[in-house]
Design an enzyme around this catalytic site. Sequence first.
Site, short mmCIF file in Angstrom:
data_model
loop_
_atom_site.label_atom_id
_atom_site.label_comp_id
_atom_site.label_asym_id
_atom_site.label_seq_id
_atom_site.Cartn_x
_atom_site.Cartn_y
_atom_site.Cartn_z
N SER A 53 0.85 -1.19 0.00
CA SER A 53 0.00 0.00 0.00
C SER A 53 0.88 1.23 0.00
O SER A 53 2.05 1.18 0.39
CB SER A 53 -0.89 -0.01 1.25
N TYR A 58 -3.15 -0.67 10.42
CA TYR A 58 -2.93 -1.04 9.02
C TYR A 58 -1.56 -0.57 8.55
O TYR A 58 -0.82 -1.33 7.89
CB TYR A 58 -4.04 -0.42 8.18
#
Length: 276
Positions: free
Chosen positions: A134, A147
């Site tokens: 990501s 996350y």
Amino acid sequence: MAEKSILITGCSSGIGYDAAHGLKARGWRVFATCRKERDCARLRKEGLESFVLNYADEASIESAVAEALSRTGGTLDAIFNNGAYACPGAIEDLPREALREIFETNLFGYHDLTRRVIPIMRAQGHGRIINCSSVLGLVALKWRGAYNSTKFAMEGLTDTLRLEMRDTPIEVILIEPGPVTSNIRVNSIPHFSKWIDWKNSPRAEQYKATLLKRLYEDGGKDTFELPASAVTKKLVHALESRRPHARYFVTTPTYAMNILRRILPTRLLDWVLAKA
């Protein structure tokens, strides 16, 4: 090309779903795995080979690999580690068990599956391990600490594996999306509700002013958001190119943040990220 096989995780929606259908259309034999059997059943009705793989369950990972190998006669050309979830909330409100739980899925599951396929790829003389990271594996954003931390850890683990696999025929590759159309916001709500006691947080007013609105109100597409097919396009290159890149950036924010994190002093980068 001759039919090649790939196991993809997290195929119930979003990136995994698009990748499974996109690669099948290109002639790949796709094992499109999901955490829940009901999602697998839906994918089977759509013409995909699908069975359960739950990253948080070692027995599930073992069973999924065995199932894929039984269908191919013992070979597997590639895996795309994609399944993951978010648990939004301020770091100071994040219990230890919440962090443990998200790491089980977002990192330890990736590692477990990867270790199980490396011997197969060594024996057959080729293989590609592709991990979906990501933009939040490059830079951090507020409210996303759980996350962020799993993706930062994945970056380090994947980079190390790539160095160690240089003397093997196995390619190790990272794909770095940014804002991509998916259900990750909606899917994060149960985790937020389970773990974050925001009403008793010293940041309760900030939750009400910012995070709760982002979570529970559909604000439409994010700026620079791309469809999941943009990730599939990079995945195809990672799988089919003779010399794949070590990293594939997908969205404008990912390209931009990769540059900014290298040229800006930390305090100035913090100021930029705090505005996001």
